[in-house]
Motif scaffolding. Sequence first.
Motif, mmCIF file in Angstrom:
data_model
loop_
_atom_site.group_PDB
_atom_site.id
_atom_site.type_symbol
_atom_site.label_atom_id
_atom_site.label_comp_id
_atom_site.label_asym_id
_atom_site.label_seq_id
_atom_site.Cartn_x
_atom_site.Cartn_y
_atom_site.Cartn_z
ATOM 1 N N VAL A 92 7.117 8.629 7.326
ATOM 2 C CA VAL A 92 7.511 8.393 5.932
ATOM 3 C C VAL A 92 8.020 6.977 5.757
ATOM 4 O O VAL A 92 7.708 6.281 4.765
ATOM 5 C CB VAL A 92 8.558 9.435 5.502
ATOM 6 C CG1 VAL A 92 9.223 9.031 4.192
ATOM 7 C CG2 VAL A 92 7.896 10.796 5.332
ATOM 8 N N ASP A 93 8.818 6.531 6.717
ATOM 9 C CA ASP A 93 9.318 5.149 6.640
ATOM 10 C C ASP A 93 8.161 4.158 6.679
ATOM 11 O O ASP A 93 8.137 3.177 5.914
ATOM 12 C CB ASP A 93 10.295 4.892 7.786
ATOM 13 C CG ASP A 93 11.567 5.743 7.640
ATOM 14 O OD1 ASP A 93 11.913 6.085 6.476
ATOM 15 O OD2 ASP A 93 12.182 6.078 8.666
ATOM 16 N N CYS A 94 7.229 4.416 7.630
ATOM 17 C CA CYS A 94 6.089 3.504 7.726
ATOM 18 C C CYS A 94 5.261 3.511 6.442
ATOM 19 O O CYS A 94 4.850 2.460 5.938
ATOM 20 C CB CYS A 94 5.197 3.905 8.913
ATOM 21 S SG CYS A 94 5.973 3.687 10.509
ATOM 22 N N LYS A 95 5.036 4.688 5.895
ATOM 23 C CA LYS A 95 4.218 4.788 4.684
ATOM 24 C C LYS A 95 4.919 4.180 3.484
ATOM 25 O O LYS A 95 4.274 3.623 2.585
ATOM 26 C CB LYS A 95 3.868 6.239 4.416
ATOM 27 C CG LYS A 95 2.811 6.771 5.380
ATOM 28 C CD LYS A 95 2.357 8.158 5.015
ATOM 29 C CE LYS A 95 1.237 8.603 5.950
ATOM 30 N NZ LYS A 95 0.752 9.948 5.646
ATOM 31 N N SER A 101 3.749 -2.605 0.233
ATOM 32 C CA SER A 101 2.834 -3.741 0.411
ATOM 33 C C SER A 101 1.543 -3.537 -0.374
ATOM 34 O O SER A 101 0.972 -4.480 -0.927
ATOM 35 C CB SER A 101 2.524 -3.927 1.890
ATOM 36 O OG SER A 101 1.881 -2.779 2.407
ATOM 37 N N LEU A 102 1.082 -2.285 -0.404
ATOM 38 C CA LEU A 102 -0.163 -2.011 -1.124
ATOM 39 C C LEU A 102 0.010 -2.114 -2.631
ATOM 40 O O LEU A 102 -0.940 -2.455 -3.359
ATOM 41 C CB LEU A 102 -0.679 -0.612 -0.768
ATOM 42 C CG LEU A 102 -1.228 -0.431 0.644
ATOM 43 C CD1 LEU A 102 -1.523 1.034 0.909
ATOM 44 C CD2 LEU A 102 -2.483 -1.263 0.848
ATOM 45 N N ALA A 109 -6.309 -6.457 -6.301
ATOM 46 C CA ALA A 109 -7.551 -5.755 -5.936
ATOM 47 C C ALA A 109 -8.251 -5.189 -7.163
ATOM 48 O O ALA A 109 -9.487 -5.140 -7.218
ATOM 49 C CB ALA A 109 -7.248 -4.630 -4.958
ATOM 50 N N GLU A 110 -7.483 -4.771 -8.177
ATOM 51 C CA GLU A 110 -8.103 -4.215 -9.385
ATOM 52 C C GLU A 110 -8.915 -5.269 -10.118
ATOM 53 O O GLU A 110 -10.031 -5.008 -10.594
ATOM 54 C CB GLU A 110 -7.028 -3.636 -10.298
ATOM 55 C CG GLU A 110 -6.470 -2.305 -9.814
ATOM 56 C CD GLU A 110 -5.382 -1.776 -10.729
ATOM 57 O OE1 GLU A 110 -4.982 -2.528 -11.651
ATOM 58 O OE2 GLU A 110 -4.917 -0.637 -10.516
ATOM 59 N N GLU A 111 -8.370 -6.474 -10.235
ATOM 60 C CA GLU A 111 -9.120 -7.545 -10.890
ATOM 61 C C GLU A 111 -10.412 -7.860 -10.123
ATOM 62 O O GLU A 111 -11.491 -7.992 -10.711
ATOM 63 C CB GLU A 111 -8.238 -8.791 -11.001
ATOM 64 C CG GLU A 111 -7.043 -8.594 -11.942
ATOM 65 C CD GLU A 111 -6.152 -9.830 -11.978
ATOM 66 O OE1 GLU A 111 -6.483 -10.798 -11.243
ATOM 67 O OE2 GLU A 111 -5.156 -9.841 -12.729
ATOM 68 N N GLN A 112 -10.259 -7.963 -8.775
ATOM 69 C CA GLN A 112 -11.446 -8.259 -7.969
ATOM 70 C C GLN A 112 -12.475 -7.127 -8.067
ATOM 71 O O GLN A 112 -13.695 -7.364 -8.137
ATOM 72 C CB GLN A 112 -11.036 -8.476 -6.519
ATOM 73 C CG GLN A 112 -10.171 -9.715 -6.323
ATOM 74 C CD GLN A 112 -9.610 -9.795 -4.909
ATOM 75 O OE1 GLN A 112 -9.891 -8.922 -4.100
ATOM 76 N NE2 GLN A 112 -8.824 -10.842 -4.638
#
Length: 498
Positions: A92-95, A101-102, A109-112
């Motif tokens: 959970v911590d990692c996610k 970050s995501l 990423a949406e524009e691209q």
Amino acid sequence: MSKKGKKAKVPLSDEEQLLLFQQKLLAEEEMAKKKERLLNQFLKDKLAKEEHNSALNLNKINTQWRTVLREVKTKELHKDIEILSQTFERVVDCKDSVIKSLAKDLSEAEEQHAHALRSHLHSIDQLLALQRCRLNLLEENYNMELEALTKEFETERKTIIDQHEKEIHYLQDVFMAMEQNYIDSEYESKLEFQSMWDDLKNKNLEEKHFLRLQLENIVEDLWRRFQDALKNYTDATEDRKIAFETLKVKDEKSSKEIEAQMKKIQKLQDSIIILKGKILVHSRESEEQNQDIREDKELVLVQLRKLKAQRTQARGIAQENLVKLTLESNATLKALREIVNKGEKILKLAEICRKFETEEEKVLPFYSSVLTPKEQEEIETMDLEEFNEELGKVIMDYKGMENFWKRYNKVKLEQLSLRHRRAQLLEINEKLREMLRQYLDGISVSDEVLSQLNPLFIINHRSNLPQLLPMPTAQPGDKKPPATYSIIEAAHVVSHTL
């Protein structure tokens, strides 16, 4: 007393002995059957008790075993839950960190993705327009060929039906003529039969006339005798004489009538002979006509067979053409379905591959051309007359696929480079494994290690390495060679001393 004893000792007869023996055997069989029944009943009762006891014991063992298994399973599950809770917190911590970050990269990423999607949809629209044009042309060609084939089939069908109706009318006329000929021949045969019957009748009348003449002669003789007797008799019977004279007059009249009838019969016989001659002439003419009709009929049958063979051949050719057309249409439909499936598969793969694209590929999906500006100008100004017309059309149709082939070639080059890099890494891995294996063989003792060369394995101050050549004697002024030392692992010494 002596007499009674003698009577008691009288031996039994064979039948009585046989009966006694049979009675004993029956009694022994009944006893054996009773024993078997009792034994079977006892064994059945014992088996039922054993099964009942085994079922109870099995239930007890299962209940105890379930309790033991539940305790063990609860302990394992408690341990697993603790481990899973720790791993879950860690994950959970990692996610959470990954999500943060995501979330930052998502807007970029949406524009691209929107830019790439617009370009991709534009290329797909072009491909779909090309495919629709091609499908329309194929459909038009198919409809034109189908109309031509249907027209040819209808015309051939009409001609065959008309020819068939004409042949049917012709055969009906021939049948009517044959039937009329048959009626005429039947009438002629009836006339022949009537003439034969008349001949036989005339013969019978002639014979009758001949017999009548003979009888008249006999009657005249008798008449003379009768006249003689009549003279004697007339005296007594004058009345009967008068009656006889009247009968005689009637007899003369009937004889005259018979002669007139005979003359008429002779005339009829002459007319019958004339008619027979005419019938023979007509029969010969009718036979010739029938022979001509038979020959015509055979010719008509031959032509009919030829026409039937041509019709069957035409039907076979038309059926073959229809089968070929259906097969070709099915093949085109299958090819089009395969193309559609391939396009859908490409689109799905493109969506999957888009997830693995780097940021650079998302921003610049199509790399710039490797060719120089001069080379590009030469390619653009190249004369298309060197190629065939079909090849030039195909090139112009697939001109919109240049960007696709660019991306495909780029992926292919990356795949080849990754394969080359993988081969290099595998070689490095093999070398490192070999070095690690040599190191482990040097620090461990096993049968495999002892069978190979090992500088650390020394017995009686000797190793299993091959003996080196003797060193040359040291000359004065030469340097001393470096000293060599034998090393034995401490674990090996301890395992052999203890």
